[in-house]
Write a protein that holds these residues in place. Structure first.
Motif, short mmCIF file in Angstrom:
data_model
loop_
_atom_site.label_atom_id
_atom_site.label_comp_id
_atom_site.label_asym_id
_atom_site.label_seq_id
_atom_site.Cartn_x
_atom_site.Cartn_y
_atom_site.Cartn_z
N PRO A 49 0.83 -1.18 0.05
CA PRO A 49 0.04 0.11 0.08
C PRO A 49 0.89 1.21 -0.15
O PRO A 49 1.65 1.36 0.84
N PHE A 50 0.77 2.12 -1.02
CA PHE A 50 1.62 3.25 -1.25
C PHE A 50 1.15 4.39 -0.26
O PHE A 50 2.22 4.96 0.14
N THR A 51 0.02 4.79 -0.11
CA THR A 51 -0.36 6.04 0.80
C THR A 51 0.34 5.91 2.09
O THR A 51 0.98 6.98 2.53
N PRO A 52 0.19 4.75 3.03
CA PRO A 52 0.57 5.02 4.23
C PRO A 52 1.93 4.92 4.38
O PRO A 52 2.68 5.62 5.02
N MET A 53 2.89 4.71 3.19
CA MET A 53 4.06 4.67 3.39
C MET A 53 4.67 6.04 3.07
O MET A 53 5.61 6.29 3.54
N VAL A 54 4.02 6.54 2.09
CA VAL A 54 4.23 8.15 1.79
C VAL A 54 4.22 9.02 3.17
O VAL A 54 4.83 9.84 3.31
N GLN A 55 2.81 8.62 3.61
CA GLN A 55 2.50 9.38 4.98
C GLN A 55 3.61 9.18 5.95
O GLN A 55 4.08 10.30 6.47
N ARG A 56 3.92 8.04 6.09
CA ARG A 56 4.99 7.64 7.13
C ARG A 56 6.50 8.33 6.86
O ARG A 56 6.89 8.91 7.56
N ILE A 63 -1.80 11.38 11.00
CA ILE A 63 -2.60 10.21 11.01
C ILE A 63 -2.21 9.16 9.88
O ILE A 63 -2.41 9.55 8.61
N ILE A 64 -1.74 8.11 10.28
CA ILE A 64 -1.44 7.14 9.11
C ILE A 64 -2.62 6.23 8.69
O ILE A 64 -3.13 5.53 9.23
N LYS A 65 -2.87 6.13 7.26
CA LYS A 65 -3.94 5.24 6.87
C LYS A 65 -3.62 3.88 7.08
O LYS A 65 -2.46 3.44 6.73
N LYS A 66 -4.61 2.98 7.39
CA LYS A 66 -4.41 1.55 7.27
C LYS A 66 -4.36 1.07 5.94
O LYS A 66 -4.90 1.53 4.84
N GLY A 67 -3.15 0.06 5.80
CA GLY A 67 -2.90 -0.43 4.60
C GLY A 67 -3.92 -1.18 3.93
O GLY A 67 -4.29 -1.00 2.61
N SER A 68 -4.99 -1.76 4.56
CA SER A 68 -6.17 -2.48 3.92
C SER A 68 -7.28 -1.43 3.61
O SER A 68 -7.83 -1.71 2.61
N LEU A 120 2.30 12.95 -1.66
CA LEU A 120 1.00 13.24 -0.99
C LEU A 120 0.87 14.78 -0.47
O LEU A 120 1.91 15.18 0.28
N LEU A 121 -0.16 15.63 -0.56
CA LEU A 121 -0.09 16.80 -0.07
C LEU A 121 -0.04 16.81 1.50
O LEU A 121 -0.63 15.61 2.11
N ALA A 122 0.26 17.63 2.39
CA ALA A 122 0.03 17.85 3.65
C ALA A 122 -1.44 17.53 4.10
O ALA A 122 -2.16 18.29 3.69
N GLY A 123 -1.73 16.61 5.24
CA GLY A 123 -3.02 16.39 5.48
C GLY A 123 -3.68 15.64 4.62
O GLY A 123 -5.06 15.38 4.88
N GLY A 124 -3.00 15.13 3.35
CA GLY A 124 -3.98 14.18 2.61
C GLY A 124 -4.07 12.91 2.90
O GLY A 124 -3.47 12.38 3.55
N GLU A 125 -5.22 12.28 2.35
CA GLU A 125 -5.90 11.04 2.87
C GLU A 125 -5.44 9.92 1.78
O GLU A 125 -5.57 8.79 2.31
N SER A 126 -5.20 10.23 0.58
CA SER A 126 -4.80 9.32 -0.45
C SER A 126 -3.98 10.11 -1.60
O SER A 126 -4.06 11.30 -1.95
#
Length: 443
Positions: A49-56, A63-68, A120-126
């Motif tokens: 999952p790409f989004t949580p890795m970018v957030q981290r 807030i880190i998005k769940k991989g699922s 990913l933009l600051a505060g972005g969710e996806s």
């Protein structure tokens, strides 16, 4: 276009996944030789999952998005695909600026207009399926000095995807010379999170202009807000609580009653009253004592008519005034009628449509943009594919609601309308003035 930190992160992630893939393949080969097969596969080992890795990694959100729950995945082949997509756009820009092609349509994946400076933009969710921003890559490439092609002074980016091109906007604002770029986006906007209700149509941005820095956003209300829009646009009586204006009007009426009036004067008075009624209706709907103020973008209406008003009255005058040397289009076909990209999704597979564009609307938009391009920049246009997914297939005949939901969840999307919209856009690029239809070739 992107920060060095983000590019390093993507490159390192790709190397790590390639290593995992090779190890998984080696493990599978060994298991086959031993006659025992495990449940793991090289595919599952090389997709993350790409989004949580970018957030981290990029620290874009607390807030880190769940991989699922991540809709954007990254595999061992993603970096190569993303580089080819951005490179294809840059290659098309070079060919168009050199005059080898009049215009170009880059059918690339993954899309890019949600990818900002740090992905990913600051505060972005996806990440919105985006890795690199293809259209921004092409635009900044065109603005760079190159000896092998003519210099490009000004570029306009026109984004007609149903989602706001938040990544492109951020890159334009943070570019070294934003005065040489114009960014226009027409998109659906519904962000109830600002009111504390929880729902937001992705990405929940693009409700304001930044005209001083050449940013023009035209948010459109979704069709599921039809009742609210109709109520806010309902005409009200001309007699309002504005007593001072009424007194002035009464005095002017009594003063002019002794003078004979001509038909022209009467028509002007009626037009003035009509215009005043609209203004009072708008101000009353926004500032009325009952209920919260009406969002400004509700005044545009909804659906195809609102979209065409946005193009006709906001995009075309701005394009002509900016007078670009090249026009780039972020073309998403997810605003087409029935496309899952513009829908509000509920449980049990239910959807509410947000906008209802037809293939002809994309052809019309392309023709209008090319008309300006012919005036400003010898027809130089580079179009880049963004979103577009397809329609949810209809329920099979004589099926229960539970069976229908299960069947629709596993059935592929109907891409016929998506492909038709893309073809009409391409046909308009090739023949914007319908010369082939008006002057068919006789065999």
């Amino acid at each position: 276009v992107h920060s060095a930190e983000y590019l390093t992160f993507v490159n390192d992630l790709s190397k790590e996944l390639e290593k995992r893939r090779k190890l998984a393949l080696l493990s599978e080969n060994n298991e086959e030789a031993d006659g025992s097969m495990g449940e793991g596969s090289s595919h599952s080992a090389a997709v993350v999952p790409f989004t949580p890795m970018v957030q981290r990694t990029m620290k874009t959100s607390s807030i880190i998005k769940k991989g699922s729950h991540s809709d954007t995945s990254f595999s061992a082949g993603s970096l190569r695909a993303a580089r080819r997509a951005a490179g294809a756009v840059q290659h098309a820009v070079d060919r168009v600026l050199l005059g080898r092609d009049r215009n170009a349509f880059c059918v690339v994946r993954p899309p890019g207009h949600h990818a900002g400076v740090n992905g990913l933009l600051a505060g972005g969710e996806s990440c919105g399926f985006c890795i690199f921003n293809n259209v921004a890559s092409g635009a900044l490439h065109a603005l760079s000095d190159a000896a092998h092609r003519p210099r490009c002074e000004r570029i306009a980016i026109v984004d007609i995807d149903v989602h706001h091109g938040n990544g492109t906007e951020e890159i334009v604002l943070k570019s070294q010379d934003p005065g040489r770029l114009l960014f226009f986006s027409v998109h659906l906007y519904d962000n109830e999170k600002k009111k504390g209700n929880g729902y937001s149509f992705y990405p929940g941005t693009g409700d304001e202009d930044d005209v001083a820095r050449n940013i023009i956003n035209v948010p459109l209300a979704p069709m599921w807000k039809e009742k609210d829009i109709s109520a806010s646009r309902a005409p009200i009586p001309l007699r309002s609580q504005h007593m001072t204006r009424n007194k002035v009007k009464q005095k002017s009426t009594s003063a002019s009653s002794s003078k004979p009036s001509s038909p022209r004067d009467t028509s002007q008075d009626e037009a003035s009253d009509s215009g005043r009624s609209v203004l009072e209706s708008d101000s009353s709907s926004r500032k009325g004592n009952s209920g919260p103020p009406t969002p400004n973008h509700y005044m545009m209406g909804f659906g195809r008519q609102a979209y065409r008003r946005a193009i006709q009255h906001r995009l075309l005058p701005a394009l002509r005034a900016f007078n670009p040397d090249l026009i780039m289009m972020s073309v998403g076909f997810d605003a087409a009628k029935g496309d899952v990209g513009n829908a509000k999704h509920f449980s049990m597979g239910k959807e509410q449509m947000g906008i209802d564009l037809e293939p002809e609307d994309y052809a019309w938009t392309t023709r209008k943009v090319l008309e300006v391009a012919d005036i400003c920049c010898q027809g130089k246009v580079v179009s880049v594919l963004e979103g577009g997914y397809g329609r949810t297939p209809g329920p099979p005949p004589q099926a229960s609601s539970a069976d229908t939901t299960s069947a629709r969840a596993h059935e592929a999307l109907d891409k016929s309308c998506f492909s038709e919209c893309a073809m009409r856009h391409l046909q308009a690029l090739i023949d914007p003035y319908d010369a082939e239809m008006r002057h068919p070739i006789k065999e």
